[in-house]
Write a protein that holds these residues in place. Structure first.
Motif, mmCIF file in Angstrom:
data_model
loop_
_atom_site.group_PDB
_atom_site.id
_atom_site.type_symbol
_atom_site.label_atom_id
_atom_site.label_comp_id
_atom_site.label_asym_id
_atom_site.label_seq_id
_atom_site.Cartn_x
_atom_site.Cartn_y
_atom_site.Cartn_z
ATOM 1 N N ARG A 170 0.838 -1.208 0.000
ATOM 2 C CA ARG A 170 0.000 0.000 0.000
ATOM 3 C C ARG A 170 0.871 1.257 0.000
ATOM 4 O O ARG A 170 0.569 2.238 -0.689
ATOM 5 C CB ARG A 170 -0.926 -0.013 1.213
ATOM 6 C CG ARG A 170 -1.988 -1.113 1.185
ATOM 7 C CD ARG A 170 -2.960 -0.964 2.329
ATOM 8 N NE ARG A 170 -3.798 -2.152 2.492
ATOM 9 C CZ ARG A 170 -3.612 -3.077 3.425
ATOM 10 N NH1 ARG A 170 -2.619 -2.946 4.301
ATOM 11 N NH2 ARG A 170 -4.412 -4.132 3.490
ATOM 12 N N SER B 147 2.845 -10.469 -5.876
ATOM 13 C CA SER B 147 1.464 -10.848 -5.580
ATOM 14 C C SER B 147 0.851 -9.932 -4.531
ATOM 15 O O SER B 147 -0.317 -9.537 -4.633
ATOM 16 C CB SER B 147 1.424 -12.307 -5.109
ATOM 17 O OG SER B 147 0.098 -12.715 -4.846
ATOM 18 N N PHE C 177 -0.213 -6.608 -6.106
ATOM 19 C CA PHE C 177 -1.430 -6.688 -6.903
ATOM 20 C C PHE C 177 -2.658 -6.929 -6.025
ATOM 21 O O PHE C 177 -3.759 -6.463 -6.346
ATOM 22 C CB PHE C 177 -1.281 -7.763 -7.976
ATOM 23 C CG PHE C 177 -0.218 -7.430 -8.987
ATOM 24 C CD1 PHE C 177 -0.164 -6.168 -9.551
ATOM 25 C CD2 PHE C 177 0.737 -8.359 -9.349
ATOM 26 C CE1 PHE C 177 0.820 -5.838 -10.471
ATOM 27 C CE2 PHE C 177 1.723 -8.044 -10.269
ATOM 28 C CZ PHE C 177 1.762 -6.776 -10.838
ATOM 29 N N GLU C 178 -2.478 -7.633 -4.926
ATOM 30 C CA GLU C 178 -3.575 -7.790 -3.973
ATOM 31 C C GLU C 178 -3.978 -6.431 -3.401
ATOM 32 O O GLU C 178 -5.171 -6.119 -3.279
ATOM 33 C CB GLU C 178 -3.151 -8.744 -2.851
ATOM 34 C CG GLU C 178 -4.257 -9.072 -1.865
ATOM 35 C CD GLU C 178 -3.820 -10.066 -0.802
ATOM 36 O OE1 GLU C 178 -4.515 -10.149 0.227
ATOM 37 O OE2 GLU C 178 -2.794 -10.755 -1.006
ATOM 38 N N LEU D 259 -3.380 -3.530 -4.848
ATOM 39 C CA LEU D 259 -3.893 -2.727 -5.954
ATOM 40 C C LEU D 259 -5.369 -3.019 -6.208
ATOM 41 O O LEU D 259 -6.156 -2.102 -6.496
ATOM 42 C CB LEU D 259 -3.075 -3.010 -7.218
ATOM 43 C CG LEU D 259 -3.490 -2.253 -8.476
ATOM 44 C CD1 LEU D 259 -3.265 -0.755 -8.298
ATOM 45 C CD2 LEU D 259 -2.709 -2.773 -9.687
ATOM 46 N N GLU D 260 -5.753 -4.271 -6.105
ATOM 47 C CA GLU D 260 -7.143 -4.639 -6.366
ATOM 48 C C GLU D 260 -8.095 -3.968 -5.383
ATOM 49 O O GLU D 260 -9.245 -3.663 -5.728
ATOM 50 C CB GLU D 260 -7.297 -6.168 -6.300
ATOM 51 C CG GLU D 260 -8.587 -6.671 -6.876
ATOM 52 C CD GLU D 260 -8.615 -8.183 -7.020
ATOM 53 O OE1 GLU D 260 -9.483 -8.672 -7.768
ATOM 54 O OE2 GLU D 260 -7.800 -8.872 -6.384
ATOM 55 N N ALA D 261 -7.626 -3.717 -4.149
ATOM 56 C CA ALA D 261 -8.456 -3.091 -3.126
ATOM 57 C C ALA D 261 -8.267 -1.578 -3.054
ATOM 58 O O ALA D 261 -8.950 -0.906 -2.274
ATOM 59 C CB ALA D 261 -8.132 -3.709 -1.759
ATOM 60 N N LYS E 167 -9.489 2.926 -7.760
ATOM 61 C CA LYS E 167 -9.403 2.391 -9.121
ATOM 62 C C LYS E 167 -8.448 3.176 -10.006
ATOM 63 O O LYS E 167 -7.852 2.615 -10.935
ATOM 64 C CB LYS E 167 -10.795 2.329 -9.748
ATOM 65 C CG LYS E 167 -11.653 1.211 -9.161
ATOM 66 C CD LYS E 167 -12.891 0.963 -9.986
ATOM 67 C CE LYS E 167 -13.669 -0.235 -9.440
ATOM 68 N NZ LYS E 167 -14.897 -0.509 -10.233
ATOM 69 N N TRP F 106 -5.595 4.120 -9.354
ATOM 70 C CA TRP F 106 -4.230 3.632 -9.174
ATOM 71 C C TRP F 106 -3.903 2.504 -10.151
ATOM 72 O O TRP F 106 -2.739 2.197 -10.365
ATOM 73 C CB TRP F 106 -4.021 3.162 -7.741
ATOM 74 C CG TRP F 106 -3.945 4.292 -6.747
ATOM 75 C CD1 TRP F 106 -4.206 5.613 -6.977
ATOM 76 C CD2 TRP F 106 -3.584 4.180 -5.365
ATOM 77 N NE1 TRP F 106 -4.046 6.337 -5.819
ATOM 78 C CE2 TRP F 106 -3.658 5.489 -4.821
ATOM 79 C CE3 TRP F 106 -3.224 3.129 -4.540
ATOM 80 C CZ2 TRP F 106 -3.376 5.758 -3.486
ATOM 81 C CZ3 TRP F 106 -2.942 3.385 -3.207
ATOM 82 C CH2 TRP F 106 -3.013 4.689 -2.680
ATOM 83 N N ARG F 107 -4.924 1.885 -10.726
ATOM 84 C CA ARG F 107 -4.677 0.801 -11.680
ATOM 85 C C ARG F 107 -4.010 1.308 -12.961
ATOM 86 O O ARG F 107 -3.479 0.508 -13.743
ATOM 87 C CB ARG F 107 -5.985 0.082 -12.012
ATOM 88 C CG ARG F 107 -6.635 -0.545 -10.786
ATOM 89 C CD ARG F 107 -7.854 -1.350 -11.125
ATOM 90 N NE ARG F 107 -8.486 -1.889 -9.914
ATOM 91 C CZ ARG F 107 -9.492 -2.761 -9.903
ATOM 92 N NH1 ARG F 107 -9.984 -3.191 -11.062
ATOM 93 N NH2 ARG F 107 -9.998 -3.192 -8.765
#
Length: 254
Positions: free
Chosen positions: A64, A91, A94-95, A97-99, A102, A104-105
């Motif tokens: 984060r 990993s 990306f975990e 990033l998924e939370a 948006k 930030w993607r």
């Protein structure tokens, strides 16, 4: 969108000569380096670079922070040992990033590979991963022991060579003893095992023993353990023997 970027990199097994030029270039451009204390310590301090070391069990916090800094325009490198995609930080990033928000993607995020501990250990010993193989993380911090045991038994049934990460920690010294007991339930006692400790560092030690002679004390968290398939062979010679798994399997083998 911010001009910041995030690279998730592997520092290899230990020797600076095994860090890829691509990773070296990313570190030279970075404004911030984030990672586990011992890995961050491998990065030389310089003016304009902020080093963010943290404990081993805060991977998502690190991820984060990396995303937040990159979103603000920083040039961020997240470091792992070995390869960042093998039981490491890619990993986790990306975990996170998924939370995350948006937007930030759309950050410039790259994964830069490194030489894994299992490949470095295999190369030092010969070619024990010369045919089909699998890698298993023996830590039960993020998955139950029952799943580890199931994967061990199925890997033996499929006759894979197996590379074990995180075999034996001070917090769970009994775990690797359970692994050896599981292997003894399903493998022949002559099955060859490589214990490769601190590969590519001055503390490097290699030892090849049959399963019947393996003990839990032969492994620690700096040890890569590679268990051969039923066909893995040892070539005796002067100096260290050569361990390898043949490239072919006889027709009709199942």
């Amino acid at each position: 969108m911010s001009a910041g970027w995030l690279s998730i990199v592997g520092l290899g097994p230990g020797d600076a000569a095994l860090v890829t030029p691509e990773v070296t270039a990313a570190l030279a451009e970075a404004s911030d380096v984030i990672g586990y204390f011992p890995y961050v310590a491998r990065v030389a301090p310089r003016e304009g670079l902020t080093l963010h070391g943290s404990d081993n069990r805060v991977e998502l916090d690190r991820a984060r922070l990396a995303l937040e800094l990159a979103a603000k325009g920083a040039r961020v490198v997240v470091v792992s040992s070995g390869d960042p995609g093998v039981f490491a930080m890619a990993s986790a990033v990306f975990e996170a990033l998924e939370a995350a928000p948006k937007e930030w993607r759309d950050l410039d995020i790259r994964v830069l590979p490194g030489i894994t501990a299992m490949l470095a250990a295999s190369a030092r010993a010969g070619a024990p991963l010369g045919h089909d193989f699998c890698a298993i993380n023996l830590s039960d911090n993020l998955k139950p022991w029952a799943l580890i045991e199931k994967r061990l038994r199925l890997a033996v049934e499929a006759d894979f060579a197996m590379a074990f990460y995180n075999p034996r920690s001070k917090a769970r010294p009994e775990g690797f003893a359970r692994v050896l007991n599981t292997l003894r339930d399903v493998c022949e006692p002559e099955r060859l095992i490589l214990f490769a400790r601190a590969v590519s560092t001055p503390e490097e030690e290699l030892r090849v023993v049959p399963l019947a002679e393996a003990t839990p004390e032969m492994a620690d968290m700096r040890t890569m353990v590679i268990v051969g398939s039923s066909r893995t062979r040892l070539i005796a010679r002067k100096g260290n023997p050569l361990l390898y798994t043949p490239r072919s399997v006889p027709e009709g083998t199942a």
